[in-house]
Scaffold this motif. Structure first.
Motif, PDB file in Angstrom:
ATOM      1  N   ALA A 219      75.171  18.403 -21.594  1.00 51.08           N
ATOM      2  CA  ALA A 219      75.967  17.358 -22.244  1.00 51.08           C
ATOM      3  C   ALA A 219      75.317  17.054 -23.591  1.00 51.08           C
ATOM      4  CB  ALA A 219      76.032  16.103 -21.385  1.00 51.08           C
ATOM      5  N   PHE A 220      76.134  17.039 -24.632  1.00 49.64           N
ATOM      6  CA  PHE A 220      75.603  16.803 -25.980  1.00 49.64           C
ATOM      7  C   PHE A 220      76.523  15.826 -26.701  1.00 49.64           C
ATOM      8  CE2 PHE A 220      74.365  19.034 -30.241  1.00 49.64           C
ATOM      9  CZ  PHE A 220      73.623  17.920 -30.603  1.00 49.64           C
ATOM     10  N   ASP A 221      76.022  14.619 -26.934  1.00 51.56           N
ATOM     11  CA  ASP A 221      76.736  13.613 -27.715  1.00 51.56           C
ATOM     12  C   ASP A 221      76.233  13.716 -29.144  1.00 51.56           C
ATOM     13  OD1 ASP A 221      77.588  11.253 -29.028  1.00 51.56           O
ATOM     14  OD2 ASP A 221      77.702  10.177 -27.124  1.00 51.56           O
ATOM     15  N   LEU A 222      77.028  14.326 -30.013  1.00 55.87           N
ATOM     16  CA  LEU A 222      76.582  14.579 -31.378  1.00 55.87           C
ATOM     17  C   LEU A 222      76.537  13.318 -32.225  1.00 55.87           C
ATOM     18  CD1 LEU A 222      77.942  17.393 -30.319  1.00 55.87           C
ATOM     19  CD2 LEU A 222      77.663  18.048 -32.697  1.00 55.87           C
ATOM     20  N   LEU A 223      77.294  12.281 -31.841  1.00 51.44           N
ATOM     21  CA  LEU A 223      77.249  11.025 -32.587  1.00 51.44           C
ATOM     22  C   LEU A 223      75.975  10.252 -32.293  1.00 51.44           C
ATOM     23  CD1 LEU A 223      80.949   9.784 -32.261  1.00 51.44           C
ATOM     24  CD2 LEU A 223      79.865  10.836 -34.251  1.00 51.44           C
ATOM     25  N   LYS A 224      75.547  10.291 -31.018  1.00 59.28           N
ATOM     26  CA  LYS A 224      74.337   9.562 -30.617  1.00 59.28           C
ATOM     27  C   LYS A 224      73.092  10.434 -30.650  1.00 59.28           C
ATOM     28  CE  LYS A 224      76.815   6.359 -27.597  1.00 59.28           C
ATOM     29  NZ  LYS A 224      76.990   5.886 -26.199  1.00 59.28           N
ATOM     30  N   ASN A 225      73.261  11.717 -30.992  1.00 60.06           N
ATOM     31  CA  ASN A 225      72.146  12.666 -31.086  1.00 60.06           C
ATOM     32  C   ASN A 225      71.446  12.874 -29.743  1.00 60.06           C
ATOM     33  OD1 ASN A 225      72.643  12.540 -33.924  1.00 60.06           O
ATOM     34  ND2 ASN A 225      71.272  10.782 -34.070  1.00 60.06           N
ATOM     35  N   GLN A 226      72.189  12.773 -28.638  1.00 63.62           N
ATOM     36  CA  GLN A 226      71.604  12.897 -27.302  1.00 63.62           C
ATOM     37  C   GLN A 226      72.022  14.220 -26.666  1.00 63.62           C
ATOM     38  OE1 GLN A 226      73.061   9.366 -25.351  1.00 63.62           O
ATOM     39  NE2 GLN A 226      71.453   8.078 -26.219  1.00 63.62           N
ATOM     40  N   TYR A 227      71.026  15.036 -26.343  1.00 63.21           N
ATOM     41  CA  TYR A 227      71.241  16.339 -25.724  1.00 63.21           C
ATOM     42  C   TYR A 227      70.525  16.368 -24.376  1.00 63.21           C
ATOM     43  CZ  TYR A 227      70.954  21.364 -24.832  1.00 63.21           C
ATOM     44  OH  TYR A 227      71.040  22.611 -24.260  1.00 63.21           O
ATOM     45  N   SER A 228      71.240  16.829 -23.333  1.00 61.19           N
ATOM     46  CA  SER A 228      70.610  16.973 -22.020  1.00 61.19           C
ATOM     47  C   SER A 228      71.057  18.276 -21.375  1.00 61.19           C
ATOM     48  CB  SER A 228      70.944  15.788 -21.110  1.00 61.19           C
ATOM     49  OG  SER A 228      72.326  15.783 -20.799  1.00 61.19           O
ATOM     50  N   LYS A 229      70.122  18.849 -20.610  1.00 57.14           N
ATOM     51  CA  LYS A 229      70.411  20.075 -19.877  1.00 57.14           C
ATOM     52  C   LYS A 229      69.695  19.995 -18.527  1.00 57.14           C
ATOM     53  CE  LYS A 229      69.802  25.109 -19.979  1.00 57.14           C
ATOM     54  NZ  LYS A 229      69.289  26.267 -20.730  1.00 57.14           N
TER      55      LYS A 229
END
Length: 198
Positions: free
Chosen positions: A151-161
């Motif tokens: 999941a990658f929220d590009l607005l909040k700069n949050q990436y998880s795998k």
């Protein structure tokens, strides 16, 4: 007289040839997917379509997005024949590309493209400053042993795998980190899975 007839024949032949070339280039005549919803928050229903060219042997696709005018008519806002790979691409010598035709949806002013390439992925785009910007990406892949979720929220700069073993539910990989991409990727020139994160 002979020169006049020859000139008329040449004009007719050029017109016919030119017309055939144009018709071949614009034969995305079969709508495979469509979606309706308000993309630009003006209260009017917009639409997105994926159409197939049934004349070209490679069966290419076109994604086209139309915005509504106040008079009820649509105008083309975006069009691309490169985002979705042809069903039988020339670079694969006419072999089937192995992926399903993506789905297109419009929800909460976002354009959603769902691809089925080595798993299920969703790309969400939103109109800002007259262009579609990628704001969110998700990916889920099952194999015989593991499930991978990104999941990658590009607005909040949050990436998880996260990678989990299906049989035991043991997590073998977990990543949570800040990833900042600016400017945000746009739909123009977009291709799925050409970036490390999306």
């Amino acid at each position: 007289m002979t020169k006049t007839i020859l000139l008329i024949l040449l004009i007719l032949m050029f017109d016919t040839t030119f017309g055939q070339q144009n018709s071949v280039k614009n034969t995305f005549d079969y709508v495979v997917r469509n979606a309706f919803g308000d993309l630009n928050n003006d209260g009017l229903e917009d639409k997105a379509i994926i159409a197939m060219d049934t004349i070209d042997n490679s069966r290419p696709f076109k994604l086209e997005i139309f915005l509504s005018n106040p008079n009820g008519e649509y105008h083309s806002f975006f069009s691309s024949t490169t985002i979705i790979e042809a069903m039988y691409p020339p670079e694969k010598n006419g072999a089937y590309n192995g992926s399903q035709i993506p789905d297109v949806n419009i929800e909460d002013d976002k354009l959603q493209l769902d691809f089925y390439i080595k798993g299920n992925s969703r790309y969400e785009f939103q109109i800002r400053k007259e262009q579609f910007r990628l704001i969110h990406f998700t990916f889920v892949h099952y194999d015989s042993k593991n499930i991978t979720e990104i999941a990658f929220d590009l607005l909040k700069n949050q990436y998880s795998k996260q990678v989990e073993i299906l049989e035991t539910s043991k997590i073998t990989e977990k990543i949570d980190k800040e990833v900042r991409i600016r400017p945000l990727p746009t739909l123009k020139g977009f291709k799925p899975f050409i970036n490390e994160y999306y």
